[in-house]
Design an enzyme around this catalytic site. Structure first.
Site, PDB file in Angstrom:
ATOM      1  CD  GLU A   1      53.461  -3.152 100.412  1.00 53.08           C
ATOM      2  OE1 GLU A   1      54.605  -3.158 101.472  1.00 53.08           O
ATOM      3  OE2 GLU A   1      52.669  -4.809 100.401  1.00 53.08           O
ATOM      4  CG  LEU A   2      54.254   0.247  98.218  1.00 51.17           C
ATOM      5  CD1 LEU A   2      55.772  -0.663  97.923  1.00 51.17           C
ATOM      6  CD2 LEU A   2      54.504   2.192  98.075  1.00 51.17           C
TER       7      LEU A   2
END
Length: 193
Positions: A95-96
């Site tokens: 994520e991210l």
């Protein structure tokens, strides 16, 4: 898995095994240590992990934080995923992280890597319902909102609350009645108590 369920190794295996027996495909222990993961894996508890940014549901107060912007941080995230893989994790979300970092990590690891970052070419893509339906206080830059569910839900709850306050709900049709003969017996029992 709630963190309290893997506070020690015996709890992790106990809860993981119980939920697996109840039909779970795998456990998601966020931020698990490698020794705990290895113990779970060695005891046949299937795990699925999460690397990169801390999930939004854990960071409501601070918001999302993009990670992996420097070579050192990106390599740290890769090593995190690699160590998870080597200790028995069956797959993970990332994520991210920058798209290039997510792709490179997915290509290097042998377990599936699913992206929670728009456009990152990985083994799969994930979207969190709260983002999909526009229910987060601040929209995530890496998510796409497909419907604004929050206004609809608020309107529905306000309608229900108004009906309760005014007596419009519940109606007779929302319940059922006791047989009159049984009701008489019950009322007599209550009166004589």
């Amino acid at each position: 898995m709630p963190a309290a369920c893997y506070a020690d190794k015996s709890l992790a295996v106990r809860w993981g095994a119980q939920w697996t027996m109840m039909g779970a495909d795998s456990m998601l222990p966020m931020g698990i240590t490698n020794d705990m993961l290895k113990f779970m894996s060695d005891n046949y508890v299937p795990t699925y992990g999460h690397i990169g940014a801390v999930s939004g549901w854990q960071t409501n107060a601070t918001g999302y934080k993009k990670v992996g912007r420097t070579a050192e941080d990106a390599f740290r995230i890769f090593k995190w995923g690699y160590e998870y893989q080597e200790n028995g994790m069956g797959g993970m979300t990332i994520e991210l992280t920058p798209m290039e970092v997510s792709q490179a990590i997915a290509e290097k690891l042998t377990v599936p890597v699913v992206s929670i970052a728009a456009g990152a070419p990985c083994d799969g893509s994930e979207m969190v319902d709260m983002d999909t339906f526009g229910m987060m206080p601040k929209p995530a830059s890496h998510a796409k909102t497909y419907a604004e569910l929050l206004p609809f839900l608020c309107e529905a709850y306000m309608g229900w609350a108004t009906d309760v306050r005014t007596g419009a709900y519940p109606e007779d049709k929302n319940g059922y009645h006791m047989d009159p003969e049984e009701l008489d017996k019950f009322n007599n029992m209550m009166a004589n108590f």
